[in-house]
Write an enzyme that holds these catalytic residues in place. Sequence first.
Site, PDB file in Angstrom:
ATOM      1  N   GLY A  43      71.683  11.008   7.949  1.00 49.56           N
ATOM      2  CA  GLY A  43      71.614  11.139   6.498  1.00 49.56           C
ATOM      3  C   GLY A  43      71.680  12.613   6.126  1.00 49.56           C
ATOM      4  O   GLY A  43      72.104  13.451   6.914  1.00 49.56           O
ATOM      5  N   ALA A  45      69.358  14.834   5.834  1.00 49.38           N
ATOM      6  CA  ALA A  45      68.583  15.703   6.721  1.00 49.38           C
ATOM      7  C   ALA A  45      69.192  15.742   8.117  1.00 49.38           C
ATOM      8  O   ALA A  45      69.421  16.816   8.683  1.00 49.38           O
ATOM      9  CB  ALA A  45      67.132  15.232   6.780  1.00 49.38           C
ATOM     10  N   SER A 285      70.425   4.450 -11.958  1.00 52.87           N
ATOM     11  CA  SER A 285      69.977   5.836 -11.875  1.00 52.87           C
ATOM     12  C   SER A 285      68.946   6.174 -12.936  1.00 52.87           C
ATOM     13  O   SER A 285      69.030   5.755 -14.085  1.00 52.87           O
ATOM     14  CB  SER A 285      71.154   6.778 -12.035  1.00 52.87           C
ATOM     15  OG  SER A 285      70.673   8.084 -12.164  1.00 52.87           O
ATOM     16  N   ARG A 338      58.242   9.003 -12.289  1.00 54.64           N
ATOM     17  CA  ARG A 338      58.517   7.615 -11.927  1.00 54.64           C
ATOM     18  C   ARG A 338      57.271   6.745 -11.843  1.00 54.64           C
ATOM     19  O   ARG A 338      57.281   5.603 -12.300  1.00 54.64           O
ATOM     20  CB  ARG A 338      59.227   7.595 -10.584  1.00 54.64           C
ATOM     21  CG  ARG A 338      60.609   8.151 -10.695  1.00 54.64           C
ATOM     22  CD  ARG A 338      61.249   8.285  -9.357  1.00 54.64           C
ATOM     23  NE  ARG A 338      62.638   8.702  -9.545  1.00 54.64           N
ATOM     24  CZ  ARG A 338      63.467   8.990  -8.555  1.00 54.64           C
ATOM     25  NH1 ARG A 338      63.047   8.916  -7.314  1.00 54.64           N
ATOM     26  NH2 ARG A 338      64.703   9.350  -8.792  1.00 54.64           N
ATOM     27  N   HIS A 420      61.213   2.072  -3.740  1.00 54.88           N
ATOM     28  CA  HIS A 420      62.399   2.909  -3.717  1.00 54.88           C
ATOM     29  C   HIS A 420      62.332   4.001  -2.644  1.00 54.88           C
ATOM     30  O   HIS A 420      63.295   4.256  -1.945  1.00 54.88           O
ATOM     31  CB  HIS A 420      62.560   3.545  -5.093  1.00 54.88           C
ATOM     32  CG  HIS A 420      63.687   4.512  -5.189  1.00 54.88           C
ATOM     33  ND1 HIS A 420      64.967   4.148  -4.883  1.00 54.88           N
ATOM     34  CD2 HIS A 420      63.727   5.816  -5.541  1.00 54.88           C
ATOM     35  CE1 HIS A 420      65.761   5.198  -5.059  1.00 54.88           C
ATOM     36  NE2 HIS A 420      65.039   6.222  -5.434  1.00 54.88           N
ATOM     37  N   GLU A 444      63.132  12.194   4.565  1.00 54.33           N
ATOM     38  CA  GLU A 444      62.165  11.217   4.052  1.00 54.33           C
ATOM     39  C   GLU A 444      61.185  10.770   5.116  1.00 54.33           C
ATOM     40  O   GLU A 444      60.067  10.357   4.808  1.00 54.33           O
ATOM     41  CB  GLU A 444      62.915   9.993   3.487  1.00 54.33           C
ATOM     42  CG  GLU A 444      61.992   8.990   2.775  1.00 54.33           C
ATOM     43  CD  GLU A 444      62.720   7.768   2.215  1.00 54.33           C
ATOM     44  OE1 GLU A 444      63.965   7.763   2.217  1.00 54.33           O
ATOM     45  OE2 GLU A 444      62.031   6.833   1.775  1.00 54.33           O
TER      46      GLU A 444
END
Lengths: 659, 252, 224
Positions: A43, A45, A285, A338, A420, A444
């Site tokens: 990904g 990273a 989004s 969020r 998420h 992550e």
Amino acid sequence: MATLDSKIPAGPVAEKWTNYKAHQKLVNPANKRRLDVIVVGTGLAGASAAASLGEMGFRVFNFCIQDSPRRAHSIAAQGGINAAKNYQNDGDSVYRLFYDTVKGGDYRAREANVYRLAEVSNSIIDQCVAQGVPFAREYGGMLANRSFGGAQVSRTFYAKGQTGQQLLLGAYSALSCQVNAGTVKLYTRYEMMDLVIVDGRARGIIARNLVTGKLERFAAHAVVIATGGYGNAYFLSTNAMGCNCSAAMQCYRKGAYFANPAYVQIHPTCIPVHGDKQSKLTLMSESLRNDGRIWVPKKKEDALKLQKGEIQGSDIPEEDRDYYLERRYPAFGNLVPRDVASRAAKERCDAGMGVNNTGLAVFLDFSESINRLGIDIVLQRYGNLFDMYEEITDVNPGELAKEINGVKYYHPMMIYPAIHYTMGGIWVDYELQTTVKGLFAIGECNFSDHGANRLGASALMQGLADGYFVLPYTIQNYLADQITVPRFSTELPEFAEAEKNVQDLINRLMNIKGKKSVDSIHKELGHVMWEYVGMGRTEEGLKIGLQKLKEIRKDFENNLFIPGTTEGVNIELEKALRLNDFITMGELIAYDALNRNESCGGHFREEYQTEEGEAKRDDENFFYVACWEYQGSDDKAPVLYKEPLVYEAIKVQTRNYKS
Amino acid sequence: MDKNISFKLRYWRQNGPKDKGHFDEREMKDIPGDTSFLEMLDILNEELVSEGKEPFVFDHDCREGICGMCSLYINGTPHGKTERGATTCQLYMRKFKDGDTITVEPWRSAGFPVIKDCMVDRTAFDKIIQAGGYVTARTGQPQDANAILIPKQDADEAMDCASCIGCGACVAACKNGSAMLFVSSKVSQLALLPQGRPEAARRAKAMVAKMDELGFGNCTNTRACEAVCPKCESIANIARLNREFIAAKLND
Amino acid sequence: MWLCNSSIGRKVVMSVTGLALILFLTFHGSMNLVALFSKEGYNMICEFLGANWYAVAATLALAGLAVLHILYAFWLTLQNYRARGKDRYAVTDTPKKVEWASQNMLALGVVIVLGLALHLFNFWYNMMFAELIHQPMMGGIHAADGYGYIAQTFSNPVYVVLYVIWLLALWFHLTHGFWSAIQTLGWNGKVWFNRWHIISVVYSTVLVLMFLVVVAKFALCGAC
């Protein structure tokens, strides 16, 4: 126990990273060629780290489970990436980005890491532009920005609604360049099965070739895992189907501490669940909240009619709409972070104001912005998202629904929160090294930068910061004293033993020969997780949840059925191995959530809230990173260690998005 | 609310690249219209597994139409037929009628050998990108991002080219098994941006050479690729690649 | 050499030879039109293009172009066939955008070559070839009397039908071939795509009509 030394450099927070880089140990070019690094994951990273390490001269082995590095789930990030460029002249600065991220994380992140993140954010944009990432531009040719939740400045760079895709393709191209140069060897359709530790240091991995089904051994001087989060423990999430926490769990079982597993982000703008056959939730989004207004009916009878399908959202006139975010948080309105937006949606739905047949949805409405800006501008900004929404739900949010008293109303979208992102992850120190020497975690899958809640457009920032600008430096501080260590043979007994353990596990699962499919058990796990370890948690619920998780583990151990053999492609076996780890992960989340007797960010304990229903933190007792150590068996409860948080540059306060 | 539908599903089974392969058939009953095509296949697999059979293997991951992993040839069209570009995962069962026969096949092209059932090997695409689909930019301290001014129009067009998800539908649809749309989208993206210009000639030559080496066919401008591309890439990209390539060769 | 060993290079050969052949057809068609108005005029052109060295050289060059175009066509098709792999789709559904001609260029090309053979037999063999071997009356009419050969050929309805089929195939082949050649040479883009497309349909239509009128005129009313 391992020591929890966060290795934060001395000095003022703004100088720590500069000082660190000035004084860290480096590896000279001739020696780099003799050092091998395994990077698991491709990904943002993983790919950026593998590319940067390869470019520096290390020999890199890079693994991914998909058929190509470009499929990693970073690709699905829509909104954008933050950087403190202050191109918009709205008063942004490194400090402000740092401050917003710490505040957005509800004061549970490690200050020094976040500052470093904000500091390198600008370089990320420069790097990506140099690679040819087509960020949105203004007519003058300069980069454009948009605003995002949790910030009062416009600092988000974007490439249509596909920023993650473009950044990942940038990293993928850098990686491809290195593969071509021969510094990185790529292994696609390989899944890490275990970490191999030799003399207390991470020295390799066992990986399964997903095409042949064979186990293979790989040795290196250091292992970097960049395998993403554990959101799929909830079965339904916005994660890709293949996202899993197995690599992280393997490291955890081999002694890496797992930090803050309870911090799970629930994204407020997902398309609501439609049925029990669903396998995945789709995110809309967060950038939609820039121009979309979130509401539910003011009157209960309207909500009931909506739930029965008797009326549509557009039938409810302006005066009967409750724009609850604007009402509760006048300063930030629809752009609150969020966690706040998600909880507010849940609160309204719990109060019976939900707007779809399940009562678990709220409206996101563009009528006001279309009337103000014109449909063309709105479509220019969100056209592809509207298309995507229509493709899935058959409703077009850009389509005029009706006119009431001269006001034009468009069809609103329906949204609901969904799992998420996971802020928790493998514990790492300032150098991104875990409690296992030579094992690093980036992106992550580590815990460090987002505290208890992540702000929008910060995940891409963190992934690339770790991969391009942090790990390639810090790993050298570790590798500098490894230059005399010759390459390892995979014939060492440690490798043989690790491989045997994996083979035993596979054989055991194949031989259960029960009646239940992997997915059916995974769905049960998801129900338990969402019900008891989800958005609103209670002590009682968590205890029940833990009990139910034990039952699910038992069910898994006794009733699982995997068709086929271990040879060749066996997708059920792949899923079963991952589910085995999701169950362990689920328990870990529950243990942490039960321990944390406070509400903060993505972790909301119903016992700990203010009278207005806001999260109530307890800095006196819980101002620490909760680090969990595996006790040798999935049946034993993990043991908690605490890394106290030290804030020097920021005064810890209650988060306030009202004024 | 969408109605439930029942239909006959014919799906391709093939145990490895050398196996001959065949269709299996199954009557699918009462599938809700708001189920996505892949969720329908999940239902199929639940049924198969519950009968002790091996599940139908196909590639899929993000299920949001962006990862490019899904690769099913449905009723004669890559990703199935939709009004606007969409991947298999964005295809919903409401697009089908009760009583339909739905045929699911893998991408069929020499460049994409079948691994199992409808899972194919698309590493050829990676190899083409590795040959030159990048701007060589060392990680570190490049100039400030705003030091390179790029007209909005160029940036937008480059973005359109960059939207390619590398799914391979273009190759699957092409009667020539040509990968030109894929290659040209990457070449175009970087050719349109000033950052990509220094390597433009080398890139066009290297990527085309790799594409040819891997056995993809010659483009005959049938436009099938552009018609099925889930990201609506245009064959204007192919013209641009031709231009870049011919200019590069003439300058050699 | 990139014109042989790269896919785009091979396509460039197809395009350049194809465009050159279109140019030839344009000349040929314009020349034919003269036959509608003046027997003498037409025969003067035939005389001019008889077995003179420049006409023979141009014919050889033209033949070279055609042979190259045809050989490359078979070569490319063979490669493309291989690139599709050994398995074929059980169900195919060609998108609307895809024109029938674009998928059948080789078949159309074969029809054109057959038509060409007939055409060479009807005209070239009796005219230029006859002069080259110094037997100007080989076809029963003098080799320089092109007008006479036209009248003779199209008085036979079988030939008329065959020529119409041939010209139709040519039309299909050109509607795709023209813009496709431009596309391959890279002179195309989002804006020019439709323009080239229309240009190529209009041009091919005019071109084929130029030939068709001559056929029609002589088929319907002979040398009147």
